[in-house]
Design an enzyme around this catalytic site. Structure first.
Site, mmCIF file in Angstrom:
data_model
loop_
_atom_site.group_PDB
_atom_site.id
_atom_site.type_symbol
_atom_site.label_atom_id
_atom_site.label_comp_id
_atom_site.label_asym_id
_atom_site.label_seq_id
_atom_site.Cartn_x
_atom_site.Cartn_y
_atom_site.Cartn_z
ATOM 1 N N LYS A 82 25.460 70.723 29.157
ATOM 2 C CA LYS A 82 25.535 69.644 30.152
ATOM 3 C C LYS A 82 25.811 68.295 29.506
ATOM 4 O O LYS A 82 25.562 68.090 28.320
ATOM 5 C CB LYS A 82 24.258 69.617 31.003
ATOM 6 C CG LYS A 82 24.262 70.776 32.012
ATOM 7 C CD LYS A 82 23.161 70.728 33.025
ATOM 8 C CE LYS A 82 23.335 71.910 34.000
ATOM 9 N NZ LYS A 82 22.226 72.042 34.933
ATOM 10 N N ARG A 108 18.769 79.197 31.807
ATOM 11 C CA ARG A 108 20.124 79.502 32.299
ATOM 12 C C ARG A 108 21.123 78.975 31.272
ATOM 13 O O ARG A 108 21.244 77.765 31.110
ATOM 14 C CB ARG A 108 20.327 78.844 33.670
ATOM 15 C CG ARG A 108 21.674 79.163 34.315
ATOM 16 C CD ARG A 108 21.797 78.476 35.674
ATOM 17 N NE ARG A 108 23.074 78.754 36.293
ATOM 18 C CZ ARG A 108 24.195 78.089 36.014
ATOM 19 N NH1 ARG A 108 24.190 77.105 35.146
ATOM 20 N NH2 ARG A 108 25.330 78.417 36.614
#
Ligand code: PT1
Length: 256
Positions: free
Chosen positions: A203, A237
Protein backbone atom coordinates in the site's frame (compact mmCIF):
# COMPACT_ATOMS: atom_id res chain seq x y z
CA UNK A 1 -4.76 -14.66 3.12
CA UNK A 2 -3.39 -14.38 -0.42
CA UNK A 3 -4.67 -11.77 -2.86
CA UNK A 4 -6.01 -12.84 -6.25
CA UNK A 5 -7.12 -9.95 -8.43
CA UNK A 6 -9.38 -10.55 -11.42
CA UNK A 7 -9.30 -7.15 -13.04
CA UNK A 8 -8.74 -7.15 -16.81
CA UNK A 9 -5.77 -5.01 -17.75
CA UNK A 10 -7.01 -2.31 -20.09
CA UNK A 11 -3.62 -2.20 -21.81
CA UNK A 12 -3.70 -5.82 -22.95
CA UNK A 13 -6.58 -7.11 -25.06
CA UNK A 14 -6.41 -10.64 -23.67
CA UNK A 15 -10.00 -10.26 -22.50
CA UNK A 16 -11.83 -12.13 -19.81
CA UNK A 17 -10.53 -15.60 -20.57
CA UNK A 18 -6.96 -14.38 -20.11
CA UNK A 19 -7.73 -12.73 -16.78
CA UNK A 20 -9.60 -15.81 -15.51
CA UNK A 21 -6.65 -17.96 -16.47
CA UNK A 22 -4.14 -15.55 -14.89
CA UNK A 23 -6.16 -15.46 -11.67
CA UNK A 24 -6.32 -19.25 -11.41
CA UNK A 25 -2.57 -19.51 -12.08
CA UNK A 26 -1.95 -16.87 -9.40
CA UNK A 27 -4.15 -18.80 -6.94
CA UNK A 28 -2.22 -22.00 -7.68
CA UNK A 29 1.08 -20.17 -7.10
CA UNK A 30 -0.17 -18.88 -3.73
CA UNK A 31 -1.29 -22.40 -2.77
CA UNK A 32 2.22 -23.71 -3.52
CA UNK A 33 3.56 -20.90 -1.27
CA UNK A 34 1.40 -22.22 1.58
CA UNK A 35 -1.50 -19.75 1.65
CA UNK A 36 -4.30 -20.46 4.17
CA UNK A 37 -7.15 -18.48 2.53
CA UNK A 38 -7.52 -17.15 -1.03
CA UNK A 39 -9.21 -13.75 -1.50
CA UNK A 40 -10.71 -13.32 -4.98
CA UNK A 41 -11.54 -9.75 -6.01
CA UNK A 42 -13.09 -8.40 -9.23
CA UNK A 43 -13.27 -4.68 -8.43
CA UNK A 44 -10.33 -2.46 -7.59
CA UNK A 45 -10.85 -0.51 -4.38
CA UNK A 46 -7.56 1.32 -4.27
CA UNK A 47 -7.72 5.10 -3.93
CA UNK A 48 -9.22 6.78 -7.01
CA UNK A 49 -10.72 3.60 -8.46
CA UNK A 50 -14.18 3.57 -10.02
CA UNK A 51 -16.84 0.92 -9.21
CA UNK A 52 -17.86 -1.73 -11.74
CA UNK A 53 -21.41 -3.11 -12.21
CA UNK A 54 -22.42 -6.28 -10.39
CA UNK A 55 -22.79 -8.00 -13.78
CA UNK A 56 -19.20 -7.15 -14.72
CA UNK A 57 -17.86 -8.06 -11.28
CA UNK A 58 -19.65 -11.40 -11.41
CA UNK A 59 -18.36 -12.10 -14.94
CA UNK A 60 -14.84 -11.64 -13.57
CA UNK A 61 -15.07 -13.42 -10.22
CA UNK A 62 -17.51 -16.30 -10.71
CA UNK A 63 -15.42 -18.35 -13.20
CA UNK A 64 -12.43 -18.10 -10.84
CA UNK A 65 -14.46 -19.19 -7.80
CA UNK A 66 -15.88 -22.08 -9.86
CA UNK A 67 -12.41 -23.11 -11.03
CA UNK A 68 -11.18 -23.14 -7.42
CA UNK A 69 -14.25 -24.81 -5.90
CA UNK A 70 -12.32 -28.03 -5.29
CA UNK A 71 -9.18 -26.65 -3.64
CA UNK A 72 -8.86 -27.65 0.02
CA UNK A 73 -8.44 -24.15 1.47
CA UNK A 74 -11.17 -21.56 2.14
CA UNK A 75 -12.14 -19.23 -0.71
CA UNK A 76 -12.96 -15.64 0.21
CA UNK A 77 -14.62 -13.20 -2.20
CA UNK A 78 -13.74 -9.52 -1.89
CA UNK A 79 -17.04 -7.81 -2.71
CA UNK A 80 -19.63 -5.36 -1.39
CA UNK A 81 -22.39 -6.40 -3.77
CA UNK A 82 -25.20 -8.72 -2.62
CA UNK A 83 -25.63 -10.23 -6.12
CA UNK A 84 -21.94 -11.15 -6.23
CA UNK A 85 -22.12 -12.52 -2.68
CA UNK A 86 -25.17 -14.67 -3.49
CA UNK A 87 -23.81 -16.22 -6.69
CA UNK A 88 -20.29 -16.86 -5.38
CA UNK A 89 -21.63 -18.40 -2.15
CA UNK A 90 -23.77 -20.71 -4.32
CA UNK A 91 -20.60 -21.60 -6.25
CA UNK A 92 -18.82 -22.60 -3.03
CA UNK A 93 -17.20 -19.47 -1.55
CA UNK A 94 -16.54 -19.88 2.19
CA UNK A 95 -16.04 -16.25 3.17
CA UNK A 96 -17.13 -12.77 2.09
CA UNK A 97 -14.62 -9.96 2.55
CA UNK A 98 -16.64 -6.73 2.45
CA UNK A 99 -14.89 -3.35 2.53
CA UNK A 100 -18.37 -1.87 3.08
CA UNK A 101 -19.09 -4.06 6.14
CA UNK A 102 -22.46 -5.37 4.81
CA UNK A 103 -23.98 -1.88 4.59
CA UNK A 104 -25.10 -2.28 0.94
CA UNK A 105 -28.86 -2.95 0.75
CA UNK A 106 -29.48 -6.72 0.78
CA UNK A 107 -25.92 -7.74 1.67
CA UNK A 108 -26.62 -8.52 5.33
CA UNK A 109 -29.54 -10.79 4.37
CA UNK A 110 -27.50 -12.73 1.81
CA UNK A 111 -24.75 -13.49 4.31
CA UNK A 112 -27.22 -14.22 7.15
CA UNK A 113 -28.99 -16.77 4.92
CA UNK A 114 -25.69 -18.60 4.35
CA UNK A 115 -23.03 -20.17 6.57
CA UNK A 116 -20.01 -18.19 5.33
CA UNK A 117 -17.55 -16.16 7.37
CA UNK A 118 -17.78 -12.39 6.99
CA UNK A 119 -15.00 -9.82 7.22
CA UNK A 120 -16.34 -6.40 8.24
CA UNK A 121 -13.96 -3.61 7.18
CA UNK A 122 -13.93 0.07 8.06
CA UNK A 123 -13.73 2.68 5.32
CA UNK A 124 -14.25 6.45 5.44
CA UNK A 125 -15.83 7.68 2.19
CA UNK A 126 -15.69 5.69 -1.05
CA UNK A 127 -12.57 4.58 -2.99
CA UNK A 128 -12.84 7.32 -5.65
CA UNK A 129 -12.43 10.19 -3.19
CA UNK A 130 -11.54 8.57 0.15
CA UNK A 131 -8.00 9.98 0.24
CA UNK A 132 -9.00 13.58 -0.54
CA UNK A 133 -9.27 14.74 3.10
CA UNK A 134 -9.72 11.98 5.69
CA UNK A 135 -10.65 13.35 9.13
CA UNK A 136 -10.98 11.80 12.57
CA UNK A 137 -11.07 13.24 16.07
CA UNK A 138 -9.87 9.92 17.48
CA UNK A 139 -9.10 7.41 14.74
CA UNK A 140 -8.90 4.36 17.03
CA UNK A 141 -12.08 5.15 18.99
CA UNK A 142 -14.11 6.01 15.89
CA UNK A 143 -13.12 2.89 13.95
CA UNK A 144 -13.60 0.70 16.99
CA UNK A 145 -17.07 2.18 17.54
CA UNK A 146 -17.99 1.59 13.89
CA UNK A 147 -16.80 -2.04 13.97
CA UNK A 148 -18.60 -2.69 17.28
CA UNK A 149 -21.86 -1.34 15.74
CA UNK A 150 -21.43 -3.54 12.68
CA UNK A 151 -20.67 -6.61 14.84
CA UNK A 152 -23.87 -5.90 16.80
CA UNK A 153 -25.98 -5.52 13.63
CA UNK A 154 -24.55 -8.66 12.09
CA UNK A 155 -25.08 -10.70 15.26
CA UNK A 156 -28.66 -9.40 15.54
CA UNK A 157 -29.26 -10.73 12.01
CA UNK A 158 -28.38 -14.20 13.27
CA UNK A 159 -24.73 -14.46 12.24
CA UNK A 160 -22.79 -16.28 14.97
CA UNK A 161 -19.74 -14.53 16.45
CA UNK A 162 -17.45 -17.33 15.21
CA UNK A 163 -18.31 -16.30 11.62
CA UNK A 164 -17.16 -12.69 12.10
CA UNK A 165 -13.77 -11.08 11.35
CA UNK A 166 -12.97 -7.35 11.59
CA UNK A 167 -10.50 -5.16 9.70
CA UNK A 168 -9.63 -1.48 10.37
CA UNK A 169 -9.12 -0.89 6.63
CA UNK A 170 -5.59 0.42 6.21
CA UNK A 171 -5.50 3.04 3.45
CA UNK A 172 -9.28 3.38 3.19
CA UNK A 173 -9.91 7.05 3.99
CA UNK A 174 -6.82 7.37 6.21
CA UNK A 175 -3.74 9.58 6.13
CA UNK A 176 -0.28 8.14 6.83
CA UNK A 177 -0.62 9.39 10.41
CA UNK A 178 -3.98 7.61 10.81
CA UNK A 179 -2.57 4.37 9.35
CA UNK A 180 0.45 4.46 11.64
CA UNK A 181 -1.71 5.04 14.70
CA UNK A 182 -3.92 2.11 13.69
CA UNK A 183 -0.93 -0.17 13.30
CA UNK A 184 0.62 0.96 16.58
CA UNK A 185 -2.62 0.52 18.54
CA UNK A 186 -4.11 -2.43 16.65
CA UNK A 187 -4.23 -4.34 19.96
CA UNK A 188 -7.05 -1.98 21.03
CA UNK A 189 -9.35 -3.98 18.73
CA UNK A 190 -8.66 -7.32 20.45
CA UNK A 191 -11.43 -6.83 23.01
CA UNK A 192 -14.05 -6.76 20.23
CA UNK A 193 -13.55 -10.54 20.63
CA UNK A 194 -13.42 -11.50 16.95
CA UNK A 195 -10.30 -12.16 14.85
CA UNK A 196 -8.55 -9.09 13.42
CA UNK A 197 -7.52 -9.01 9.77
CA UNK A 198 -5.01 -6.50 8.41
CA UNK A 199 -4.21 -5.53 4.82
CA UNK A 200 -1.06 -3.47 4.40
CA UNK A 201 0.56 -5.28 1.48
CA UNK A 202 2.17 -2.94 -1.09
CA UNK A 203 0.00 0.00 0.00
CA UNK A 204 0.97 3.62 -0.62
CA UNK A 205 1.62 4.24 3.09
CA UNK A 206 4.70 2.01 2.64
CA UNK A 207 5.72 4.10 -0.37
CA UNK A 208 5.40 7.24 1.76
CA UNK A 209 7.46 5.75 4.61
CA UNK A 210 10.28 4.33 2.49
CA UNK A 211 10.31 6.56 -0.58
CA UNK A 212 10.38 3.36 -2.66
CA UNK A 213 8.62 3.00 -6.00
CA UNK A 214 5.46 0.92 -6.13
CA UNK A 215 7.28 -2.08 -7.59
CA UNK A 216 9.66 -2.19 -4.60
CA UNK A 217 7.39 -2.68 -1.61
CA UNK A 218 7.87 -6.33 -0.71
CA UNK A 219 10.24 -5.82 2.25
CA UNK A 220 8.24 -2.91 3.70
CA UNK A 221 5.11 -5.08 3.34
CA UNK A 222 6.71 -7.90 5.32
CA UNK A 223 7.70 -5.51 8.09
CA UNK A 224 4.19 -4.05 8.24
CA UNK A 225 2.56 -7.50 8.24
CA UNK A 226 4.80 -8.63 11.09
CA UNK A 227 3.97 -5.49 13.09
CA UNK A 228 0.27 -6.21 12.59
CA UNK A 229 0.74 -9.81 13.76
CA UNK A 230 2.69 -8.71 16.84
CA UNK A 231 -0.13 -6.28 17.68
CA UNK A 232 -2.87 -8.90 17.40
CA UNK A 233 -3.81 -9.45 13.73
CA UNK A 234 -4.82 -13.07 13.10
CA UNK A 235 -5.29 -12.83 9.32
CA UNK A 236 -2.85 -10.97 7.07
CA UNK A 237 -4.09 -10.07 3.58
CA UNK A 238 -0.95 -10.16 1.42
CA UNK A 239 0.46 -10.50 -2.08
CA UNK A 240 3.73 -12.14 -0.95
CA UNK A 241 2.69 -15.29 0.86
CA UNK A 242 6.05 -17.10 1.08
CA UNK A 243 7.93 -14.05 2.38
CA UNK A 244 5.21 -13.26 4.93
CA UNK A 245 5.11 -16.85 6.15
CA UNK A 246 8.90 -16.86 6.58
CA UNK A 247 8.68 -13.73 8.74
CA UNK A 248 5.87 -15.28 10.80
CA UNK A 249 7.93 -18.45 11.35
CA UNK A 250 10.67 -16.36 12.91
CA UNK A 251 8.16 -14.48 15.08
CA UNK A 252 6.34 -17.65 16.15
CA UNK A 253 9.59 -19.45 16.98
CA UNK A 254 10.44 -16.68 19.43
CA UNK A 255 7.02 -16.41 21.08
CA UNK A 256 6.06 -20.09 21.39
C1 PT1 B 1 -7.95 -4.54 3.10
C2 PT1 B 1 -8.20 -4.53 1.70
C3 PT1 B 1 -9.28 -5.33 1.23
N1 PT1 B 1 -7.47 -3.80 0.83
C4 PT1 B 1 -9.74 -6.02 3.40
N2 PT1 B 1 -10.01 -6.07 2.09
C5 PT1 B 1 -7.79 -3.82 -0.48
N3 PT1 B 1 -10.50 -6.74 4.26
C6 PT1 B 1 -8.84 -4.61 -0.94
C7 PT1 B 1 -3.06 2.26 -1.04
O1 PT1 B 1 -3.10 3.11 -0.13
O2 PT1 B 1 -6.99 -3.82 3.65
N4 PT1 B 1 -8.73 -5.27 3.92
N5 PT1 B 1 -9.57 -5.34 -0.09
C8 PT1 B 1 -6.98 -2.97 -1.44
N6 PT1 B 1 -7.25 -1.58 -1.22
C9 PT1 B 1 -6.24 -0.61 -1.22
C10 PT1 B 1 -6.37 0.51 -0.41
C11 PT1 B 1 -5.11 -0.79 -1.98
C12 PT1 B 1 -5.34 1.45 -0.35
C13 PT1 B 1 -4.08 0.14 -1.95
C14 PT1 B 1 -4.18 1.26 -1.12
O3 PT1 B 1 -2.13 2.16 -1.86
Amino acid sequence: MGIVNVTPDSFSDGGLYASTNDAVLQAERLIREGVDILDIGGESTRPGSIPVSSEEELRRVLPVVQALANVDIPISVDTSKPEVMLETIKAGANMINDINALQSPGALEVVADSDVTICLMHMQGRPKYMQSDPQYKDVIAEIKYFLQQRIDVVKAAGIAPDRIVIDPGFGFGKTLEHNLKLLRYLDQFIDLSVPIMAGLSRKSMLKEITGNKKGDLVYPSIAAALMAAVNGARILRVHDVKATKDALKVYNSVTS
